[in-house]
Design a protein around this motif. Structure first.
Motif, PDB file in Angstrom:
ATOM      1  N   PRO A  14       0.841  -1.200   0.000  1.00  0.00           N
ATOM      2  CA  PRO A  14       0.000   0.000   0.000  1.00  0.00           C
ATOM      3  C   PRO A  14       0.883   1.260   0.000  1.00  0.00           C
ATOM      4  CG  PRO A  14      -0.451  -1.376   1.922  1.00  0.00           C
ATOM      5  CD  PRO A  14       0.664  -2.006   1.171  1.00  0.00           C
ATOM      6  N   LYS A  15       0.451   2.258  -0.746  1.00  0.00           N
ATOM      7  CA  LYS A  15       1.231   3.495  -0.811  1.00  0.00           C
ATOM      8  C   LYS A  15       1.054   4.274   0.478  1.00  0.00           C
ATOM      9  CE  LYS A  15       1.395   4.038  -5.730  1.00  0.00           C
ATOM     10  NZ  LYS A  15       1.433   4.938  -6.836  1.00  0.00           N
ATOM     11  N   LYS A  16       2.195   4.745   1.006  1.00  0.00           N
ATOM     12  CA  LYS A  16       2.157   5.543   2.226  1.00  0.00           C
ATOM     13  C   LYS A  16       1.985   7.008   1.852  1.00  0.00           C
ATOM     14  CE  LYS A  16       5.910   3.168   4.216  1.00  0.00           C
ATOM     15  NZ  LYS A  16       7.069   3.267   5.075  1.00  0.00           N
ATOM     16  N   GLU A  17       1.266   7.714   2.701  1.00  0.00           N
ATOM     17  CA  GLU A  17       1.143   9.156   2.529  1.00  0.00           C
ATOM     18  C   GLU A  17       2.515   9.774   2.769  1.00  0.00           C
ATOM     19  OE1 GLU A  17      -1.513  11.538   2.303  1.00  0.00           O
ATOM     20  OE2 GLU A  17      -2.830   9.936   1.620  1.00  0.00           O
ATOM     21  N   PRO A  18       2.936  10.708   1.940  1.00  0.00           N
ATOM     22  CA  PRO A  18       4.235  11.345   2.175  1.00  0.00           C
ATOM     23  C   PRO A  18       4.200  12.183   3.458  1.00  0.00           C
ATOM     24  CG  PRO A  18       3.091  12.393   0.344  1.00  0.00           C
ATOM     25  CD  PRO A  18       2.274  11.206   0.754  1.00  0.00           C
ATOM     26  N   ILE A  19       5.336  12.262   4.115  1.00  0.00           N
ATOM     27  CA  ILE A  19       5.454  13.072   5.330  1.00  0.00           C
ATOM     28  C   ILE A  19       5.610  14.519   4.901  1.00  0.00           C
ATOM     29  CG2 ILE A  19       6.898  13.546   7.332  1.00  0.00           C
ATOM     30  CD1 ILE A  19       7.602  10.543   7.377  1.00  0.00           C
ATOM     31  N   LYS A  20       4.844  15.410   5.542  1.00  0.00           N
ATOM     32  CA  LYS A  20       4.924  16.832   5.206  1.00  0.00           C
ATOM     33  C   LYS A  20       5.022  17.677   6.477  1.00  0.00           C
ATOM     34  CE  LYS A  20      -0.097  17.112   4.572  1.00  0.00           C
ATOM     35  NZ  LYS A  20      -0.348  15.878   5.252  1.00  0.00           N
ATOM     36  N   LYS A  21       5.408  18.914   6.289  1.00  0.00           N
ATOM     37  CA  LYS A  21       5.544  19.856   7.407  1.00  0.00           C
ATOM     38  C   LYS A  21       4.242  19.903   8.199  1.00  0.00           C
ATOM     39  CE  LYS A  21       6.647  24.633   8.451  1.00  0.00           C
ATOM     40  NZ  LYS A  21       7.084  25.928   7.924  1.00  0.00           N
ATOM     41  N   GLY A  22       4.372  19.846   9.536  1.00  0.00           N
ATOM     42  CA  GLY A  22       3.194  19.888  10.405  1.00  0.00           C
ATOM     43  C   GLY A  22       2.702  18.522  10.837  1.00  0.00           C
TER      44      GLY A  22
END
Length: 75
Positions: A14-22
């Motif tokens: 499964p594709k992971k959500e990319p990590i982003k600021k916040g």
């Protein structure tokens, strides 16, 4: 004689959500981006900034370390 063939199904990670600021993250491996270890004091950290695979984590605006994205898990 009767033959039966089973269908082979390819497993797709499964594709992971990319990590982003916040975002909130958990440290999986306590290595800084430069390869040196750091002390993990908390179960979760805030993502202060993201630049490619380099993620700066901390609490609030206080920086703890710059970490490779593969050493973190998004919460």
């Amino acid at each position: 004689m009767s033959w039966s063939y089973n269908k082979i199904i390819k497993y797709v990670e499964p594709k992971k959500e990319p990590i982003k600021k916040g975002d909130k993250v958990k440290v999986l491996t306590n290595l800084q981006f430069n390869g040196k270890p750091f002390k993990v004091w908390f179960k979760e950290y805030d993502v202060i900034s993201v630049s490619g695979s380099r993620i700066v984590i901390g609490r609030g605006k206080t920086v703890t370390a710059a970490v490779h994205v593969n050493n973190l898990e998004k919460l």
